[in-house]
Motif scaffolding. Structure first.
Motif, PDB file in Angstrom:
ATOM      1  N   UNK A  44       0.757  -1.477  -0.360  1.00  0.00           N
ATOM      2  CA  UNK A  44       0.143   0.373   0.027  1.00  0.00           C
ATOM      3  C   UNK A  44       1.058   1.334   0.168  1.00  0.00           C
ATOM      4  N   UNK A  45       0.078   2.566   0.020  1.00  0.00           N
ATOM      5  CA  UNK A  45       0.933   3.921   0.009  1.00  0.00           C
ATOM      6  C   UNK A  45       0.528   4.850   0.861  1.00  0.00           C
ATOM      7  N   UNK A  49       2.773  14.194   6.757  1.00  0.00           N
ATOM      8  CA  UNK A  49       2.821  15.688   6.854  1.00  0.00           C
ATOM      9  C   UNK A  49       4.206  14.959   6.000  1.00  0.00           C
ATOM     10  N   UNK A  50       4.593  14.076   6.554  1.00  0.00           N
ATOM     11  CA  UNK A  50       6.285  13.583   5.894  1.00  0.00           C
ATOM     12  C   UNK A  50       6.582  13.604   4.612  1.00  0.00           C
ATOM     13  N   UNK A  51       5.243  13.387   4.210  1.00  0.00           N
ATOM     14  CA  UNK A  51       5.595  12.847   2.074  1.00  0.00           C
ATOM     15  C   UNK A  51       5.024  11.250   2.391  1.00  0.00           C
ATOM     16  N   UNK A  52       5.215  10.682   1.821  1.00  0.00           N
ATOM     17  CA  UNK A  52       4.284   9.310   1.212  1.00  0.00           C
ATOM     18  C   UNK A  52       6.061   8.445   1.930  1.00  0.00           C
ATOM     19  N   UNK A  53       5.145   7.399   1.547  1.00  0.00           N
ATOM     20  CA  UNK A  53       5.443   6.097   2.062  1.00  0.00           C
ATOM     21  C   UNK A  53       5.203   5.098   1.759  1.00  0.00           C
ATOM     22  N   UNK A  54       6.111   3.449   1.219  1.00  0.00           N
ATOM     23  CA  UNK A  54       5.512   2.161   0.586  1.00  0.00           C
ATOM     24  C   UNK A  54       5.367   1.233   2.269  1.00  0.00           C
ATOM     25  N   UNK A 159      -0.922  -0.044  -4.610  1.00  0.00           N
ATOM     26  CA  UNK A 159      -2.161   0.514  -4.364  1.00  0.00           C
ATOM     27  C   UNK A 159      -3.208   1.018  -3.655  1.00  0.00           C
ATOM     28  N   UNK A 160      -3.607   2.422  -3.315  1.00  0.00           N
ATOM     29  CA  UNK A 160      -4.523   2.727  -2.869  1.00  0.00           C
ATOM     30  C   UNK A 160      -5.426   3.107  -2.497  1.00  0.00           C
ATOM     31  N   UNK A 161      -6.115   3.267  -1.769  1.00  0.00           N
ATOM     32  CA  UNK A 161      -7.644   3.187  -1.947  1.00  0.00           C
ATOM     33  C   UNK A 161      -8.718   3.059  -0.209  1.00  0.00           C
ATOM     34  N   UNK A 162      -9.886   3.188  -0.286  1.00  0.00           N
ATOM     35  CA  UNK A 162     -10.851   2.545   0.537  1.00  0.00           C
ATOM     36  C   UNK A 162     -11.614   1.768  -0.088  1.00  0.00           C
ATOM     37  N   UNK A 163     -12.350   1.003   1.032  1.00  0.00           N
ATOM     38  CA  UNK A 163     -13.196   0.352   0.159  1.00  0.00           C
ATOM     39  C   UNK A 163     -14.653   0.150   1.215  1.00  0.00           C
ATOM     40  N   UNK A 164     -15.710  -0.320   0.288  1.00  0.00           N
ATOM     41  CA  UNK A 164     -16.643  -0.442   1.626  1.00  0.00           C
ATOM     42  C   UNK A 164     -17.440  -1.438   1.220  1.00  0.00           C
ATOM     43  N   UNK A 165     -17.881  -2.196   2.222  1.00  0.00           N
ATOM     44  CA  UNK A 165     -18.636  -3.113   2.579  1.00  0.00           C
ATOM     45  C   UNK A 165     -18.701  -3.516   1.190  1.00  0.00           C
ATOM     46  N   UNK A 166     -19.556  -3.150   0.284  1.00  0.00           N
ATOM     47  CA  UNK A 166     -20.263  -4.218  -0.794  1.00  0.00           C
ATOM     48  C   UNK A 166     -18.737  -4.080  -1.697  1.00  0.00           C
ATOM     49  N   UNK A 167     -18.014  -3.698  -1.772  1.00  0.00           N
ATOM     50  CA  UNK A 167     -16.454  -3.168  -2.630  1.00  0.00           C
ATOM     51  C   UNK A 167     -16.665  -2.412  -3.561  1.00  0.00           C
ATOM     52  N   UNK A 168     -17.106  -1.439  -3.024  1.00  0.00           N
ATOM     53  CA  UNK A 168     -16.171  -0.318  -4.453  1.00  0.00           C
ATOM     54  C   UNK A 168     -15.306   0.728  -3.099  1.00  0.00           C
ATOM     55  N   UNK A 169     -14.445   1.386  -4.342  1.00  0.00           N
ATOM     56  CA  UNK A 169     -13.335   1.616  -4.275  1.00  0.00           C
ATOM     57  C   UNK A 169     -13.117   3.233  -3.891  1.00  0.00           C
TER      58      UNK A 169
END
Lengths: 235, 235, 235
Positions: A44-45, A49-54, A159-169
């Motif tokens: 994931x990603x 505030x320090x920036x992005x990180x794997x 990858x990075x994304x929120x997941x809902x219970x019905x599987x939507x991103x």
């Protein structure tokens, strides 16, 4: 006891592939497109505030628990991220049940019941670094699906994304920082994001997006199709 | 990992209907009056200092739990809203038991025992956005009833109302903001509110209420009759 | 999601009686003395700096739980009121056991074990309004007793009194405000209070007490005898 700010960036980046060509095929190094993480791991990603990180998500089975499967998580996860783990558990469970129900063999039935029959341990290194937020959703579910199917995740995919219970991103914030973080992970050249993040990626300068392939998805089914290496490991 | 302030407004708005005409009927697009959300999903209306917003409630079964059904909820819900989930669980359970007891087949018996025999997972996206209050009552119960009956909720219907244990529907605050939020949700043209909110709706200017049909109800039975699409999905 | 400060004053006040004359008796409206709340509901009286207010207590069964009955409560109840619920549960349990042991039929035995064999859900609307204090004791126990016996509570009766584990009724504060609150509830003309509150009632001006009948009691047995409509509902 101090909380080390460990760099986990290269945790799995130099891994040898855990799966190889089918037995009997000539040896040699795999093309990078077939390199994978160990089963149960996904990339994931994160963004602060320090920036992005794997950020790697790891999962493993703890014990048999017939009919009352549960999940334990570690890695200094906050409330929101713990809820994301619950959601990922529910989504992966339904996904594998639907996926397996189309086949009739006993292995498929075992896979279908995997989450009901096991206590699972999910960890997000480094253990001492506090983490929170809902954007790990698809990574968590992918790691769990890998564990249940014993199909490893392609190591070229972040990858990075929120997941809902019905599987939507759902979309995430910090797109720029996360894309730069993906660049920093050795071997990564594909990024999965929500379709709702497509606009922000389009606006990024080309020196950031160069050499990367973006996949914009609506559902977890698409994530699974893109990230999982379709060959089951031999163990 | 940042906590994105995600707009979930359009999460299900462009959905194709999850159910269609019975098999054998001529194909073609369904009239909007028959479009539905996926089973287990219902549309509520939230209200904050920032204005109103459509809020989707999602539910799914997690596992069999014969005779000791329970419910797990996620979505950064506060104390009052967690209690609303308990109330919705109790009300939906009694509703389906009464509804099913009039029939004698085994499918009805299975439905009657649905909540006793399953662990349910209820989620309210976006996961990182804190939510609280009691006005989600009827939406929560409708989502659960949809899950138990496998009858989807009509996607043209939004609703807001507190629920009591005996199934009465109490008024909510922020009527104007919530009606405007319902307008913003694609495809919504019907709103269910408590009869005690009728006065506030009457006072709204016509440019806000135009094109919307309001249903003022006293009990959850009326909500269920208005919101559920009566055809069971085939799965 | 806002927390509405709902007025629940008239929640059950215009109810049609939930029970009627025995079958075969001539139709027509019941005298108000025989009007009741739905089974499991009783009317208490709250008191705050804002004045008095009628407060309904609702209860319902959640599920069978053979031999390990429990109670779940909602309605933003504080610590003291949660303890009152525990006390009411204990008192109602002992009351029904004693009451049923005098009869020998199986229905009585089922009633005697009601609290041991069910998980009960008790709720005090409105859900978002914080409530606390010990003066709800007899109302809570009456609602639970109604649920267990399926005998509804007379809707002309309001009550307020702390309950001890042995079933004694202790006095409450805010007598004047609570009596005025009872007046405001449609159809109420009888009030049950502890005998220790008799002095304060005597001192009230007649325009407040006019038309009301006061019952001053020492024990919960007396409360049950005064409040419960002795006819079991047909469901």
């Amino acid at each position: 006891i101090g909380q080390p700010e460990q760099r986990t960036t290269r945790l799995y980046s130099h891994e040898q592939p855990a799966t190889g060509p089918s037995r009997g095929s000539p040896g040699g190094t795999l093309p990078s497109a077939n390199r994978t993480f160990p089963v149960g791991v996904a990339l994931g990603l994160a963004w602060s505030a320090m920036g992005g990180e794997p950020v790697y998500v790891e999962s493993a089975t703890r014990r048999k628990q017939s009919g009352q499967g549960s999940i334990v998580c570690t890695g200094s996860l906050g409330e929101v991220m713990r809820e994301s783990v619950q959601i990922a558990h529910t989504v992966a469970k339904r996904y594998i049940r639907q996926y397996s129900s189309s086949k009739q063999d006993s292995a498929s039935e075992e896979a279908a019941n995997f989450f009901e029959d096991h206590e699972i341990h999910l960890h997000v290194p480094a253990g001492g670094t506090p983490k929170d937020g809902s954007s790990g959703g698809i990574t968590l579910a992918t790691a769990l699906l890998s564990l249940a199917t014993q199909c490893p995740v392609l190591s070229q995919v972040a990858m990075s994304g929120e997941l809902t219970i019905t599987g939507k991103v759902l979309p995430i914030r910090g797109v720029k920082e996360k894309v730069m973080a993906a660049r920093s992970a050795v071997g990564v050249d594909q990024i999965i994001l929500s379709r709702h993040n497509q606009g922000q990626v389009t606006e990024l300068p080309s020196y950031i997006t160069q050499g990367l392939t973006f996949h914009f998805v609506d559902t977890f089914e698409e994530v699974a199709a893109l990230a999982l290496y379709k060959q089951k490991t031999d163990r």
